[in-house]
Design a protein around this motif. Structure first.
Motif, PDB file in Angstrom:
ATOM      1  N   ASP A  76      30.254  45.728  -2.937  1.00 56.31           N
ATOM      2  CA  ASP A  76      30.881  46.616  -3.923  1.00 56.31           C
ATOM      3  C   ASP A  76      30.318  46.438  -5.325  1.00 56.31           C
ATOM      4  O   ASP A  76      30.936  46.886  -6.296  1.00 56.31           O
ATOM      5  CB  ASP A  76      32.402  46.382  -3.950  1.00 56.31           C
ATOM      6  N   ASP A  77      29.166  45.796  -5.460  1.00 58.72           N
ATOM      7  CA  ASP A  77      28.472  45.656  -6.745  1.00 58.72           C
ATOM      8  C   ASP A  77      29.284  44.925  -7.800  1.00 58.72           C
ATOM      9  O   ASP A  77      29.058  45.116  -9.005  1.00 58.72           O
ATOM     10  CB  ASP A  77      28.068  47.045  -7.288  1.00 58.72           C
ATOM     11  N   ARG A  78      30.210  44.054  -7.378  1.00 57.55           N
ATOM     12  CA  ARG A  78      30.925  43.242  -8.346  1.00 57.55           C
ATOM     13  C   ARG A  78      30.099  42.018  -8.712  1.00 57.55           C
ATOM     14  O   ARG A  78      29.303  41.531  -7.923  1.00 57.55           O
ATOM     15  CB  ARG A  78      32.279  42.791  -7.774  1.00 57.55           C
ATOM     16  N   ILE A  79      30.302  41.505  -9.908  1.00 58.28           N
ATOM     17  CA  ILE A  79      29.655  40.278 -10.332  1.00 58.28           C
ATOM     18  C   ILE A  79      30.479  39.095  -9.830  1.00 58.28           C
ATOM     19  O   ILE A  79      31.654  38.959 -10.157  1.00 58.28           O
ATOM     20  CB  ILE A  79      29.513  40.217 -11.866  1.00 58.28           C
ATOM     21  N   VAL A  80      29.864  38.255  -9.009  1.00 60.28           N
ATOM     22  CA  VAL A  80      30.567  37.127  -8.397  1.00 60.28           C
ATOM     23  C   VAL A  80      29.762  35.847  -8.621  1.00 60.28           C
ATOM     24  O   VAL A  80      28.556  35.881  -8.857  1.00 60.28           O
ATOM     25  CB  VAL A  80      30.786  37.353  -6.886  1.00 60.28           C
ATOM     26  N   ASP A  81      30.467  34.715  -8.542  1.00 60.60           N
ATOM     27  CA  ASP A  81      29.817  33.409  -8.612  1.00 60.60           C
ATOM     28  C   ASP A  81      29.435  32.968  -7.205  1.00 60.60           C
ATOM     29  O   ASP A  81      30.269  32.982  -6.295  1.00 60.60           O
ATOM     30  CB  ASP A  81      30.747  32.377  -9.245  1.00 60.60           C
ATOM     31  N   VAL A  82      28.189  32.570  -7.031  1.00 57.61           N
ATOM     32  CA  VAL A  82      27.698  32.129  -5.733  1.00 57.61           C
ATOM     33  C   VAL A  82      27.053  30.762  -5.896  1.00 57.61           C
ATOM     34  O   VAL A  82      26.269  30.542  -6.824  1.00 57.61           O
ATOM     35  CB  VAL A  82      26.663  33.125  -5.153  1.00 57.61           C
ATOM     36  N   CYS A  83      27.400  29.832  -5.014  1.00 57.63           N
ATOM     37  CA  CYS A  83      26.809  28.501  -5.033  1.00 57.63           C
ATOM     38  C   CYS A  83      25.584  28.491  -4.124  1.00 57.63           C
ATOM     39  O   CYS A  83      25.674  28.857  -2.953  1.00 57.63           O
ATOM     40  CB  CYS A  83      27.826  27.462  -4.569  1.00 57.63           C
ATOM     41  N   ILE A  84      24.449  28.098  -4.663  1.00 53.85           N
ATOM     42  CA  ILE A  84      23.210  28.073  -3.898  1.00 53.85           C
ATOM     43  C   ILE A  84      22.582  26.686  -4.003  1.00 53.85           C
ATOM     44  O   ILE A  84      22.933  25.884  -4.876  1.00 53.85           O
ATOM     45  CB  ILE A  84      22.217  29.137  -4.401  1.00 53.85           C
ATOM     46  N   SER A  85      21.654  26.406  -3.081  1.00 53.90           N
ATOM     47  CA  SER A  85      20.916  25.141  -3.109  1.00 53.90           C
ATOM     48  C   SER A  85      19.437  25.435  -2.892  1.00 53.90           C
ATOM     49  O   SER A  85      18.889  25.172  -1.823  1.00 53.90           O
ATOM     50  CB  SER A  85      21.447  24.182  -2.042  1.00 53.90           C
ATOM     51  N   PRO A  86      18.769  26.018  -3.877  1.00 53.94           N
ATOM     52  CA  PRO A  86      17.358  26.388  -3.714  1.00 53.94           C
ATOM     53  C   PRO A  86      16.461  25.160  -3.609  1.00 53.94           C
ATOM     54  O   PRO A  86      16.723  24.128  -4.218  1.00 53.94           O
ATOM     55  CB  PRO A  86      17.063  27.186  -4.987  1.00 53.94           C
ATOM     56  N   VAL A  87      15.421  25.288  -2.821  1.00 58.06           N
ATOM     57  CA  VAL A  87      14.440  24.217  -2.667  1.00 58.06           C
ATOM     58  C   VAL A  87      13.241  24.575  -3.532  1.00 58.06           C
ATOM     59  O   VAL A  87      12.367  25.351  -3.133  1.00 58.06           O
ATOM     60  CB  VAL A  87      14.037  24.046  -1.186  1.00 58.06           C
ATOM     61  N   LEU A  88      13.198  24.003  -4.724  1.00 57.15           N
ATOM     62  CA  LEU A  88      12.189  24.378  -5.709  1.00 57.15           C
ATOM     63  C   LEU A  88      11.148  23.287  -5.932  1.00 57.15           C
ATOM     64  O   LEU A  88      10.018  23.587  -6.314  1.00 57.15           O
ATOM     65  CB  LEU A  88      12.867  24.711  -7.044  1.00 57.15           C
ATOM     66  N   HIS A  89      11.504  22.029  -5.724  1.00 58.17           N
ATOM     67  CA  HIS A  89      10.631  20.916  -6.066  1.00 58.17           C
ATOM     68  C   HIS A  89      10.105  20.242  -4.803  1.00 58.17           C
ATOM     69  O   HIS A  89      10.628  20.415  -3.697  1.00 58.17           O
ATOM     70  CB  HIS A  89      11.381  19.911  -6.934  1.00 58.17           C
ATOM     71  N   THR A  90       9.063  19.441  -4.998  1.00 54.95           N
ATOM     72  CA  THR A  90       8.427  18.763  -3.877  1.00 54.95           C
ATOM     73  C   THR A  90       9.382  17.789  -3.200  1.00 54.95           C
ATOM     74  O   THR A  90       9.430  17.686  -1.963  1.00 54.95           O
ATOM     75  CB  THR A  90       7.177  18.016  -4.349  1.00 54.95           C
ATOM     76  N   TRP A  91      10.169  17.048  -3.996  1.00 55.50           N
ATOM     77  CA  TRP A  91      11.082  16.074  -3.399  1.00 55.50           C
ATOM     78  C   TRP A  91      12.152  16.765  -2.561  1.00 55.50           C
ATOM     79  O   TRP A  91      12.615  16.197  -1.555  1.00 55.50           O
ATOM     80  CB  TRP A  91      11.730  15.213  -4.482  1.00 55.50           C
ATOM     81  N   GLN A  92      12.528  17.997  -2.942  1.00 57.22           N
ATOM     82  CA  GLN A  92      13.510  18.724  -2.154  1.00 57.22           C
ATOM     83  C   GLN A  92      12.932  19.158  -0.811  1.00 57.22           C
ATOM     84  O   GLN A  92      13.606  19.073   0.226  1.00 57.22           O
ATOM     85  CB  GLN A  92      14.008  19.929  -2.948  1.00 57.22           C
ATOM     86  N   ARG A  93      11.681  19.632  -0.819  1.00 56.31           N
ATOM     87  CA  ARG A  93      11.029  19.979   0.443  1.00 56.31           C
ATOM     88  C   ARG A  93      10.868  18.749   1.331  1.00 56.31           C
ATOM     89  O   ARG A  93      11.097  18.809   2.548  1.00 56.31           O
ATOM     90  CB  ARG A  93       9.666  20.617   0.161  1.00 56.31           C
ATOM     91  N   ALA A  94      10.474  17.633   0.719  1.00 57.63           N
ATOM     92  CA  ALA A  94      10.324  16.397   1.490  1.00 57.63           C
ATOM     93  C   ALA A  94      11.661  15.956   2.086  1.00 57.63           C
ATOM     94  O   ALA A  94      11.709  15.464   3.224  1.00 57.63           O
ATOM     95  CB  ALA A  94       9.754  15.298   0.591  1.00 57.63           C
ATOM     96  N   TYR A  95      12.735  16.143   1.333  1.00 55.02           N
ATOM     97  CA  TYR A  95      14.061  15.764   1.829  1.00 55.02           C
ATOM     98  C   TYR A  95      14.465  16.616   3.029  1.00 55.02           C
ATOM     99  O   TYR A  95      14.968  16.086   4.032  1.00 55.02           O
ATOM    100  CB  TYR A  95      15.089  15.906   0.707  1.00 55.02           C
ATOM    101  N   ILE A  96      14.245  17.930   2.950  1.00 59.39           N
ATOM    102  CA  ILE A  96      14.620  18.815   4.053  1.00 59.39           C
ATOM    103  C   ILE A  96      13.811  18.481   5.300  1.00 59.39           C
ATOM    104  O   ILE A  96      14.339  18.429   6.418  1.00 59.39           O
ATOM    105  CB  ILE A  96      14.426  20.287   3.654  1.00 59.39           C
ATOM    106  N   VAL A  97      12.510  18.225   5.128  1.00 62.20           N
ATOM    107  CA  VAL A  97      11.660  17.885   6.268  1.00 62.20           C
ATOM    108  C   VAL A  97      12.079  16.538   6.868  1.00 62.20           C
ATOM    109  O   VAL A  97      12.187  16.394   8.095  1.00 62.20           O
ATOM    110  CB  VAL A  97      10.183  17.867   5.857  1.00 62.20           C
ATOM    111  N   ALA A  98      12.306  15.538   6.013  1.00 59.43           N
ATOM    112  CA  ALA A  98      12.721  14.221   6.499  1.00 59.43           C
ATOM    113  C   ALA A  98      14.068  14.307   7.202  1.00 59.43           C
ATOM    114  O   ALA A  98      14.299  13.632   8.222  1.00 59.43           O
ATOM    115  CB  ALA A  98      12.784  13.237   5.332  1.00 59.43           C
TER     116      ALA A  98
END
Length: 279
Positions: A76-98
């Protein structure tokens, strides 16, 4: 942040619990006397506490990775707050893979080895027991086969249901961001929701498998039902005593959950930033 942290913690806990139970089964089959002498409720509680602590420590990085953004709701095109966990850094990618390797791949390999050894031990012991009569040997073999089928079924159901979500998580952090955009918002969300739905199916399937193959589970479940029904009857009687007209008041509540996903695809395409809550 707590939603993402807790939904991943309980998933990791489920894997570690299955692994712990499988190790206990293996130890009980190969070393029954040591298992009997060392078994106690306090020991079991300590092990369960260690499992939950390990799972919480393993998923603690999500407390750092997760944050909220404002985006437009797809419906409905309302502005809402959404919690996200983007994988932007190398340590984050390494964590997901590990996390995939040590929490999913290695436990799967270990469980395959353990249950192969358990099945071999159970079947060979049944055939080699010469002191048993033919009927007793047949009944013992049937009980052991049911136990093996039940345990293997639970393991297969668990990992088949979790594998698509694990693959999706890896795919999201390594593919180009243009690929989800080309797929489209609706197919992308359907794929993501289907993978999360499988986790619910696993949770719903476990008691069904236990009920089919385990006599002890059926008896315990019936005992709980009888106890629950007795408690309900007592509460109903007390409630009717307090309310002369025989009506009982009730309250209804609605829980709204924050939805999340691994990638920051939502930052590129706002209308696909949500995902279904995970058990």
């Amino acid at each position: 942040k707590l939603v993402i942290f807790l939904e991943n913690t309980v998933t990791v806990t489920s894997i570690l619990i299955i692994l712990t139970v499988s190790l206990e089964r293996f130890w009980a089959v190969y070393y029954p006397l040591k298992t009997y002498s060392s078994g106690s409720k306090s020991r079991a509680m300590i092990i369960m506490g260690g499992v939950w602590f390990t799972a919480a420590a393993t998923t603690a990085p999500f407390l750092v990775m997760a944050y909220t953004i404002q985006t437009t709701h797809i419906a409905d095109d309302r502005i809402v707050d959404v919690c996200i966990s983007p994988v932007l850094h190398t340590w984050q990618r390494a964590y997901i893979v590990a996390r995939f390797i040590f929490i999913f791949a290695l436990p799967l390999i270990l469980l395959a080895v353990l249950y192969s050894m358990i099945i071999y031990k159970v079947l060979t012991e049944t055939m080699e027991c010469k002191q048993m009569t033919d009927s007793a040997r047949s009944q013992s073999a049937q009980n052991r086969r049911q136990l093996v089928i039940m345990l293997v079924g639970i393991i297969i159901l668990f990992f088949v249901c979790l594998l698509p979500f694990q693959i999706l998580a890896l795919w999201q952090i390594f593919v180009s961001y243009e690929i989800p955009a080309k797929i489209g918002a609706e197919p992308y969300l359907n794929l993501m929701w289907f993978c999360r739905l499988l986790i619910y199916i696993n949770s719903a399937g476990n008691p069904i498998i236990y009920n089919i193959f385990s006599t002890k589970f059926r008896r315990a479940f019936q005992k709980v039902l009888r106890l629950y029904c007795c408690c309900c009857k007592k509460r109903l009687a007390v409630g009717l005593g307090r309310h002369g007209n025989g009506t009982l008041s009730s309250q209804a509540g609605t829980r709204m959950t924050t939805m999340s996903q691994y990638t920051h695809y939502s930052m590129v395409k706002n209308d696909v930033s949500d995902s279904v809550d995970n058990v």
